[in-house]
Scaffold this motif. Structure first.
Motif, PDB file in Angstrom:
ATOM      1  N   VAL A  85      75.011  40.832  54.046  1.00  0.00           N
ATOM      2  CA  VAL A  85      75.393  41.639  55.203  1.00  0.00           C
ATOM      3  C   VAL A  85      74.567  42.920  55.190  1.00  0.00           C
ATOM      4  CG1 VAL A  85      77.271  42.769  56.429  1.00  0.00           C
ATOM      5  CG2 VAL A  85      77.737  40.739  55.044  1.00  0.00           C
ATOM      6  N   VAL A 374      77.534  36.153  59.583  1.00  0.00           N
ATOM      7  CA  VAL A 374      76.698  37.356  59.524  1.00  0.00           C
ATOM      8  C   VAL A 374      75.356  37.157  60.197  1.00  0.00           C
ATOM      9  CG1 VAL A 374      77.806  38.217  57.444  1.00  0.00           C
ATOM     10  CG2 VAL A 374      75.799  36.735  57.247  1.00  0.00           C
ATOM     11  N   GLN A 380      78.236  40.871  63.232  1.00  0.00           N
ATOM     12  CA  GLN A 380      77.752  41.925  62.341  1.00  0.00           C
ATOM     13  C   GLN A 380      78.217  43.290  62.827  1.00  0.00           C
ATOM     14  OE1 GLN A 380      73.541  41.942  61.722  1.00  0.00           O
ATOM     15  NE2 GLN A 380      73.467  39.867  60.899  1.00  0.00           N
TER      16      GLN A 380
END
Length: 528
Positions: A85, A374, A380
């Motif tokens: 991430v 992600v 996100q």
């Protein structure tokens, strides 16, 4: 009165409140039962929203110099990289601070303590609250020092920032509902090398356990959080050397630990106070809510409690607003704490569960879902807004009013006003709006319409009006944030939108100031 506000507890929340009151000219006394500041702490993630507040307080540069930027999160499952991430790319258009700053609670306290001394104020250590006697217009607090001496302090208001075992909460008879988790956790500061991803938070998920590795300031400096192995649970004294074999075995890392400078084991609770206010007493931070360390939310939530209450309390203490304004503290912060407890509790129970099925879920299903999720920009961004706390909003608050509904995706009343870089003068430079709008005033931002003549004159100097020029740069920036070309926003001192709509009518601002804010400094003759 001996003081306007008695602040009980000199952790991050109490120090934030003391600083915010001091810069607004409000007298406070801050006490703590401990002999001095924290030396070793478990809280260490400073989120973007907190850094925005630090910037207004003038301490963000000091925090950035002492901390370590966590630019992303690396998720591992059964020893293999499962998902990554990136924080910087996701948040770069949302905040000046698109990362998690890894900075220990002790450093945060030191920075805020230094800033408080700039206002000629310091903490009264070794001082404990032992009694509260409420009156109609103040509270008499009985304080005890370590030598057994007691004294009474008369304060108009009391702020309980005194942690999970809050004396303010106990003396007000407020229930602290919840329970401890069954597991025992440990935290360790180590000098170590291995194949952890540098400058990122590394999360290791295993069928039987989990570990968090936080990058700290300095080369090879990590803070590790994990669950004590079953064989060590129930022991009175546990050392890092006893934990290390399971750590090496479970992480699967090529890990070499040179030194452990601090080790501690502890239990985690999930609790929330039934109320955040009782008459002239307020609860903030861990005195009001405690929860799991998932997402590094705890310390940041307490700091935002203080930021929310401070400007309201200052207006009331200075007799610029009615006491009814203070009702909005509980109304706005209890829903935030409740949602946080629910979400972190669900996630944490999955992460720590000993159930074999849960082990499969976190190492296979969760890892795969995270890896797919992600990759999507919208997910996100949602995750970043949630973890960074810039997505917290008060749309259901009594202080959030729209004269006309602004079409989505425009920010709404109750939302944090977005980070913009605008030309505030037609031919002027591009300015960071978070730097240009101080948090000691209300601000009205006007887009696509002229500013009223002397519309701020009747607000006792509390209101600033800004007519934003219509040019190509500003149009592009407004489009990025979803702000209509013709709109207005009244931004509260804490950066949230109080009033918004399409066409500004000064009468609407006057009505909002009188009715929602209870401002006593508004006069009826406001030129249009």
């Amino acid at each position: 009165m001996d003081t306007d506000v008695l602040i009980v507890g000199a952790g991050p929340t109490g120090l934030m409140l003391a600083n915010q009151l001091a810069r607004r000219g409000v007298r406070s006394v801050i006490i703590d039962r401990h002999p001095g500041p924290s030396l070793q702490t478990r809280a260490l993630g400073v989120q973007a929203r907190t850094l925005e507040i630090y910037s207004q307080l003038g301490i963000v540069d000091r925090a950035l110099a002492l901390g370590k930027r966590g630019n992303g999160v690396q998720l591992w499952a059964q020893g293999r990289k499962a998902a990554h991430v990136p924080l910087g790319n996701t948040g770069s258009e949302l905040t000046p601070y698109p990362y998690v700053l890894v900075l220990g609670q002790d450093d945060n306290e030191r920075i805020m303590g230094e800033r408080l001394r700039d206002f000629d104020q310091s903490v009264q250590w070794n001082t404990e609250l032992v009694g509260l006697l409420p009156h109609a217009d103040h509270v008499t607090a009985t304080l005890a020092s370590t030598d057994g001496a007691t004294r009474d302090v008369n304060a108009r208001w009391v702020a309980g920032c005194d942690g999970a075992h809050s004396a303010v909460r106990t003396l007000n008879g407020i229930a602290f509902e919840g329970a401890p988790y069954e597991h025992v956790f440990y935290v360790a500061d180590v000098q170590a090398s291995g194949n952890m991803v540098p400058d990122e938070i590394n999360v290791f998920l295993w069928k039987e356990s989990f570990h968090l590795f936080f990058p700290m300031r300095g080369d090879g400096h990590w803070r590790i959080v994990g669950i004590l192995p079953p064989a060590l649970r129930g022991r009175d004294e546990v050392t890092f050397d006893q934990v290390l074999p399971s750590l090496l075995d479970e992480t699967g890392l090529d890990l070499s630990v040179a030194e452990c400078t601090w080790f501690s084991s502890y239990r985690i609770h999930h609790r929330r106070a039934a109320r955040f206010r009782s008459a002239r007493c307020f609860l903030l931070g861990d005195a009001a809510h405690i929860h799991s360390p998932v997402g590094a939310q705890g310390m940041n939530t307490g700091l935002q409690d203080a930021y929310n209450l401070a400007w309201k309390l200052a207006l009331v203490v200075k007799e610029q607003a009615a006491e009814s304004l203070l009702d909005s503290y509980e109304g706005e912060r209890i829903p935030v704490a409740t949602r946080l407890l629910e979400t972190t509790d669900r996630a944490f129970r999955l992460i720590i569960s000993d159930n074999p099925l849960a082990g499969v879920l976190r190492t296979q299903v969760l890892a795969r879902v995270a890896a797919q999720a992600v990759r999507r920009k919208r997910i996100q961004e949602f995750a970043f807004r949630t973890v960074s706390q810039i997505g917290i909003r008060y749309r259901d608050s009594d202080l959030s009013v729209s004269t006309t509904r602004l079409a989505s995706p425009s920010p709404q009343a109750g939302d944090r006003f977005p980070w913009l870089r605008l030309r505030l003068q037609t031919d002027g430079p591009v300015e960071d709006m978070f730097q240009s709008l101080d948090d000691l005033h209300f601000h009205v931002l006007l887009f696509g319409q002229p500013a009223p003549g002397d519309g701020a004159a009747g607000f006792g100097g509390l209101l600033r009006i800004h007519g934003i020029p219509d040019n190509a740069h500003n149009q592009a920036e407004l489009a990025r944030a979803g702000i209509p070309g013709r709109s207005f926003f009244l931004v509260r001192p804490d950066g949230y939108i109080g009033l918004c709509g399409v066409e500004l009518e000064v009468a609407d601002v006057v009505a909002y100031a009188r009715t929602q804010l209870g401002l006593s400094v508004v006069v009826p003759e406001i030129p249009g």
